[in-house]
Write a protein that holds these residues in place. Structure first.
Motif, short mmCIF file in Angstrom:
data_model
loop_
_atom_site.label_atom_id
_atom_site.label_comp_id
_atom_site.label_asym_id
_atom_site.label_seq_id
_atom_site.Cartn_x
_atom_site.Cartn_y
_atom_site.Cartn_z
N PHE A 115 0.81 -1.15 0.13
CA PHE A 115 -0.12 -0.09 0.02
C PHE A 115 0.83 1.13 -0.08
O PHE A 115 0.63 2.06 -0.80
CB PHE A 115 -1.09 -0.04 1.11
CG PHE A 115 -1.88 0.99 1.19
CD1 PHE A 115 -3.22 1.04 0.71
CD2 PHE A 115 -1.64 2.27 2.02
CE1 PHE A 115 -3.79 2.11 0.72
CE2 PHE A 115 -2.40 3.42 2.06
CZ PHE A 115 -3.54 3.38 1.37
N ASP A 116 1.97 1.39 0.73
CA ASP A 116 2.68 2.53 0.99
C ASP A 116 3.43 2.65 -0.51
O ASP A 116 3.64 3.63 -0.77
CB ASP A 116 4.06 2.22 2.08
CG ASP A 116 3.33 2.52 3.43
OD1 ASP A 116 2.16 2.91 3.65
OD2 ASP A 116 3.99 1.93 4.28
N ALA A 117 4.04 1.59 -1.15
CA ALA A 117 4.57 1.65 -2.54
C ALA A 117 3.75 2.36 -3.31
O ALA A 117 3.80 3.10 -4.14
CB ALA A 117 5.12 0.44 -2.81
N ALA A 118 2.31 1.93 -3.18
CA ALA A 118 1.38 2.41 -4.18
C ALA A 118 1.27 3.60 -4.17
O ALA A 118 1.08 4.50 -4.98
CB ALA A 118 -0.09 1.39 -4.12
N ALA A 119 1.24 4.19 -2.88
CA ALA A 119 1.00 5.67 -2.47
C ALA A 119 2.23 6.47 -2.92
O ALA A 119 2.09 7.65 -3.40
CB ALA A 119 0.76 5.82 -1.09
N TYR A 126 -2.11 -1.12 -5.65
CA TYR A 126 -3.51 -1.10 -4.73
C TYR A 126 -4.23 -2.24 -4.92
O TYR A 126 -4.82 -3.04 -4.01
CB TYR A 126 -4.42 -0.09 -5.20
CG TYR A 126 -3.73 1.35 -4.67
CD1 TYR A 126 -3.25 1.37 -3.39
CD2 TYR A 126 -3.57 2.34 -5.26
CE1 TYR A 126 -3.03 2.79 -2.73
CE2 TYR A 126 -2.99 4.05 -4.89
CZ TYR A 126 -2.77 3.92 -3.62
OH TYR A 126 -2.43 5.09 -3.17
N GLU A 127 -4.36 -3.01 -6.07
CA GLU A 127 -4.98 -4.04 -6.56
C GLU A 127 -4.22 -5.44 -5.70
O GLU A 127 -5.05 -6.21 -5.32
CB GLU A 127 -4.96 -4.43 -8.00
CG GLU A 127 -6.01 -3.45 -8.89
CD GLU A 127 -5.89 -3.69 -10.30
OE1 GLU A 127 -4.98 -4.07 -10.81
OE2 GLU A 127 -6.88 -3.12 -10.86
N LYS A 128 -2.93 -5.21 -5.76
CA LYS A 128 -2.12 -6.26 -5.17
C LYS A 128 -2.46 -6.29 -3.63
O LYS A 128 -2.36 -7.20 -2.90
CB LYS A 128 -0.75 -6.04 -5.58
CG LYS A 128 0.17 -6.93 -4.98
CD LYS A 128 0.36 -8.37 -5.63
CE LYS A 128 1.19 -9.28 -5.10
NZ LYS A 128 1.13 -10.72 -5.78
N THR A 129 -2.54 -5.06 -3.08
CA THR A 129 -2.84 -4.89 -1.59
C THR A 129 -4.20 -5.70 -1.42
O THR A 129 -4.22 -6.35 -0.30
CB THR A 129 -3.15 -3.51 -1.20
OG1 THR A 129 -1.83 -2.74 -1.61
CG2 THR A 129 -3.43 -3.25 0.22
N ILE A 130 -5.05 -5.28 -2.15
CA ILE A 130 -6.53 -6.26 -2.03
C ILE A 130 -6.21 -7.64 -2.06
O ILE A 130 -7.12 -8.31 -1.17
CB ILE A 130 -7.65 -5.68 -2.73
CG1 ILE A 130 -7.69 -4.34 -2.43
CG2 ILE A 130 -8.83 -6.39 -2.90
CD1 ILE A 130 -8.43 -3.37 -3.73
#
Length: 458
Positions: A255-259, A274-278
């Motif tokens: 999530f942090d990397a996505a941000a 973000y999709e990977k986070t989910i």
């Protein structure tokens, strides 16, 4: 024994008798007599190199048993110097005894409150006997004491030596953490991250490696260099995923990397992350925690925001039918993401997702009313066309009202009143002023209205 040695100094059995006497008195606890005989043996002209070495070793052992550690240090060093070539195997044992003598002296200084001297004495154990198991313990103790007296450079040196020389020591993981925290306290986040990252690749304990790699990536982020944080994440992500596939920390890092990528305007990569986070959260199943669920819910909400931007970008202009169909498809996709976010039942996320859905329906109503009209219509046809558009748009306003009412109901049923519930009140006061304008701004609604979060958005 003494009389025999004095009466028959040339007898070849004298050295054997003196050695036996030294050993017997040592075992009986008569250390003074044992040392006297050992010294007599060492001075006897018939004594061999081995006799002298063994006698010196017994002298050193006697002082160890008496807990005279300063003297035992001195005598052990003499014994090491006398080790004959045939007994070199004894050196590790003697070095450990030397390390023990030095360690005990350091402990004594520590118990006397002489912290600086004790720290130096513990460091001396490593300097003198680095090949013993006691050396790693002593280095850790030295580092801790140096830290106590705020001598951070020497503390770092001790912890670094412990990591480099004894990576398998049970004290090394703690030492690495202390070392990194000292550097971190100085604001050198990237340097601290590099310490943790390097250690995470070497240490044996799986949980320790996971924690250190996690710390490293978080510090890369804390450094303020978003690109550095992402590059470190990307470099270690596959390794982290392989070694710690069920780690809840993986969700936060993703999530942090996505941000981070989002901050760099790399929306394509951010969306993928973000999709990977989910998907990582779903894989946890029953092992998911509240923290990981909140993170996944936020990711789902952000995906809805992405879809909303695409949706808002499309205008219902010529070719009207094609663009209308495209916009409705994007509406369904955005609603599906917000519905999924709401179903995590995290109050702040659920209320924001619900408000966003209400906004989407309002926007769609306005988009229909603002759609491009056919240019060839007469005034009468245009009036009829506008009427039909109103009929088509009105249900979306009704859905928006229903969604916002579902949000305000949370105040009554769940005691939730936050920014997004307040925003829903505000929208309702505009959409249905007769019912909601009467309510004082910001005052919780106390009516009984049905919630409407669709399972499958239409």
């Amino acid at each position: 024994i003494k009389k025999f040695a004095a009466a028959f100094p040339e007898d070849k059995r004298v050295t054997e008798v003196l050695l036996k006497g030294t050993e017997v008195f040592l075992h009986l606890g008569n250390f003074v007599e044992s040392r006297t005989m050992a010294q007599q043996l060492m001075q006897h002209k018939l004594s061999t190199e081995k006799d002298k070495y063994v006698a010196q070793r017994y002298i050193a052992e006697s002082f160890l048993k008496e807990e005279a550690y300063g003297k035992s240090e001195e005598e052990i060093k003499k014994a090491i110097a006398l080790v004959p070539a045939t007994d070199r195997k004894d050196i590790p044992m003697l070095e450990r005894a030397l390390a023990a003598s030095l360690y005990k002296q350091a402990e004594g200084l520590k118990s006397e409150g002489k912290v600086k001297e004790a720290a130096g004495a513990f460091k001396k154990v490593y300097d003198t006997a680095p090949n013993t198991d006691i050396a790693s313990v002593a280095l850790y103790d030295a580092g801790v004491l140096y830290e106590q007296i705020k001598d951070m450079d020497n503390a770092i040196n001790a912890f670094q030596l412990l990591f480099l020389r004894y990576p398998t020591s049970r004290y090394t993981p703690v030492a690495v953490s202390e070392w990194g925290e000292i550097i971190e306290s100085r604001g050198a986040y990237i340097s601290a991250a590099q310490v943790y990252e390097k250690a995470s690749a070497i240490l044996e304990d799986r949980r320790v490696r996971e924690d250190l790699l996690y710390k490293a990536i978080i510090l890369y982020k804390k450094s303020g260099n978003v690109d550095t944080m992402y590059n470190s994440y990307y470099k270690n992500f596959e390794r982290f995923q392989t070694e710690f596939p069920d780690s809840p920390k993986l969700i936060e890092l993703t999530f942090d990397a996505a941000a981070g990528r989002e901050a760099l305007k790399d929306h394509t990569t951010a969306k993928t992350l973000y999709e990977k986070t989910i998907s990582l959260h779903k894989r946890l199943g029953a092992a998911a925690t509240m923290e990981t669920t909140i993170t996944a819910a936020k990711a789902q909400l952000i995906l809805g925001d992405y879809k909303t931007k695409f949706y808002e970008y499309v205008k219902i202009i010529a070719p009207v039918e094609e663009n209308h169909k495209k916009k409705e498809g994007l509406l369904k996709e955005a609603l599906a993401d917000y519905t999924a976010a709401a179903k995590y039942r995290i109050s702040d996320v659920t209320t924001e997702a619900t408000f966003r859905m209400g906004e989407l329906f309002e926007h769609h109503k306005d988009a229909i009313m603002a759609s491009e009209r056919p240019s060839e219509l007469t005034a009468e046809q245009l009036e009829e066309y506008n009427y039909l558009l109103e009929e088509q748009a009105y249900p979306f306003e009704e859905k928006a009202i229903s969604i916002h009412e579902g949000n305000v109901k949370k105040t009554v049923e769940e005691g939730i009143y936050n920014l997004w519930v307040k925003k829903s009140y505000e929208r309702l006061s505009t959409l249905v002023p007769a019912k909601y304008k009467r309510e004082e701004a910001g005052k919780p609604f106390t009516g009984d209205l049905a919630v409407n979060i669709p399972d499958d958005p239409d």
